[in-house]
Enzyme design. Structure first.
Site: not given
Ligand code: 9MR
Length: 337
Positions: A150, A191, A227, A255, A257
Site C-alpha cells: 500500500e 501489493n 476488497h 485479499e 472479499d
C-alpha cells in the site's frame, strides 16, 4: 466422552467452534495447477478450532498470514522476536502442501512503536535488517512476499508513512533489493488496496511498476487486494490488470472479499456471489494471474465487522463454515476453467 470434552476445553478449543461441514467441492482441486487458491489465516482459530483447520487444509493451496508476519507482531520490542504465530502457519502450510504468501515486509501500518521513532539512516538499517531476518528465516518455505504494501494514497501521491518521511521514494526499491539478497528464488511483489480500476492510484501504481522494471529492480508481481462490496467490481478491472501483466509481471488477487450491510438478505448474497464470480473469472481470463486469495474464508473471522460496524458477511463460508452462494459460484467458475 466427558473426559474427551474436558480435554478439548483444556486445550482451549472454543465450545461453540463449528465442525467442518462437507462442502460441495474442493477449490484447490478445481483450480489444479492453473492458479493458487489462497486465504488469509488467523492465528487464533488455527490454534484452537479443528473445523477451521480442516477446511483450510482441504480447500486452499496457498495461505497468507493475516497478521502474524506484520512487524508489530514479530518484533514488538526491538531485538525480541516472537516467531510463534508465523512459524505455526508456515509449519501448517508445509504439512499440507500449501504455498505461503509472506505478508507483509514494509507497510505504513502495524509497525512497532520503536520503528515509528527511528530517523534516517537508522531506519534504513532497521528496515534492511528486518527484511533480511524475516525473509532469511523462511527461505524456501515462503514462496511469495508482499515486500511493499500500500505505497500510495488514493490520489496517487506516496502514502504518508515513517518510511516515506524518513527515506523518501527510494524505500520501495531498497526493500525489494534487500529482499532479493535474502532469497534469490522467492517471488517479490508490491501489493495495493483500491488500485483495481484505472484512476490516479492505479496509474501511480502502474508507473511505479514500470519504473522499477526499467531500472532492473527485482519485481516479480503485483497484487490487487480486491476488497469489494455490493457496489460490485469496478469498471476497467480486467483491463487494468492486463496492462500490468503486459509489463511481464505476474498479477495476483491478494485479499478478495465482498462486504455487505448486515443482516444480508438473499438478494445481497446473490449479488455478492456475482462479485466473487467476476473476480474469479477475471483472474482466469488473464494468463499471468497466478493466484486468487480471499481475505478470510469464513464470516466467523473477518476484518470487516471489526472495522466497519454494521457491515460484514464478506467471505465465502458462513459462521458455521457452511457454503454460501459465493462459494458455489467460485467453485463453478474454477470447475469450468
Ligand atoms: O485483516 C487485518 C486485520 O485483522 C488487522 O487488524 C488490520 C490492521 O490494519 O489489517 C488487516 O489486513 C489488512 C492487510 O494486512 C492489508 N490490506 C488491508 C487489510 C484489511 O485492513
Amino acid at each position: 466422552m466427558v473426559a474427551g470434552v474436558a480435554a478439548l476445553l483444556l486445550r482451549g478449543v472454543k465450545e461453540d467452534a463449528p465442525r467442518a461441514v462437507t462442502l460441495p467441492g474442493v477449490l484447490r482441486e478445481e483450480a489444479g495447477t492453473r492458479l493458487a487458491v489462497g486465504t488469509a489465516v488467523r492465528d487464533e482459530p488455527l490454534r484452537e478450532e479443528r473445523g477451521y483447520r480442516t477446511v483450510l487444509a482441504r480447500q486452499f493451496s496457498s495461505v497468507t498470514p493475516e497478521n502474524a508476519m506484520k512487524w508489530a507482531v514479530l518484533e514488538p520490542e526491538r531485538g525480541k522476536l516472537d516467531w510463534s504465530a508465523a512459524d505455526r502457519l508456515v509449519d501448517f502450510a508445509v504439512e499440507h502442501g500449501q504455498a505461503v504468501r509472506g505478508h507483509t515486509l514494509v507497510w505504513y501500518s502495524q509497525n512497532p512503536a520503536w520503528v515509528e521513532g527511528l530517523k534516517g539512516a537508522q531506519l534504513r538499517q532497521a528496515v534492511r535488517e528486518h527484511i533480511r531476518t524475516v525473509v532469511g528465516r523462511y527461505r524456501r518455505k515462503v514462496a511469495v512476499w508482499d515486500v511493499v504494501n500500500e505505497p500510495f494514497e488514493d490520489d496517487g501521491t506516496r502514502r504518508k508513512s515513517v518510511f516515506q518521511r524518513e527515506l523518501g521514494d527510494g524505500w520501495a526499491e531498497d526493500a525489494l533489493r534487500t529482499a532479493r539478497t535474502a532469497d534469490a528464488q522467492a517471488k517479490l511483489y508490491i501489493n495495493e488496496i483500491g488500485a483495481e480500476a484505472p484512476g490516479p492510484k492505479a496509474d501511480a501504481y502502474f508507473a511505479l511498476a514500470q519504473d522499477l522494471l526499467a531500472r532492473g529492480v527485482p519485481l516479480d508481481g503485483v497484487g490487487f487486494q480486491a476488497h469489494f462490496s455490493e457496489s460490485g467490481v469496478p469498471d476497467g478491472f480486467r483491463e487494468n490488470l492486463e496492462r500490468f501483466a503486459a509489463l511481464g509481471l505476474d498479477v495476483a488477487i491478494t485479499e478478495a472479499d465482498v462486504a455487505l450491510e448486515e443482516p444480508a438478505d438473499a438478494a445481497a448474497l446473490r449479488l455478492q456471489a456475482r462479485v466473487y464470480e467476476e473476480v474469479a473469472r477475471t483472474c482466469l481470463a488473464i494468463e499471468r494471474c497466478v493466484s486468487l486469495t480471499v481475505w478470510g474464508f469464513t464470516d466467523r473471522f473477518s476484518w470487516i465487522p471489526e472495522t466497519q460496524p454494521g457491515r460484514g458477511e464478506a467471505t465465502l463460508l458462513d459462521e458455521r463454515l457452511g457454503p454460501k452462494r459465493a462459494f458455489r459460484e467460485v467453485l463453478r467458475v474454477l470447475e469450468g476453467r
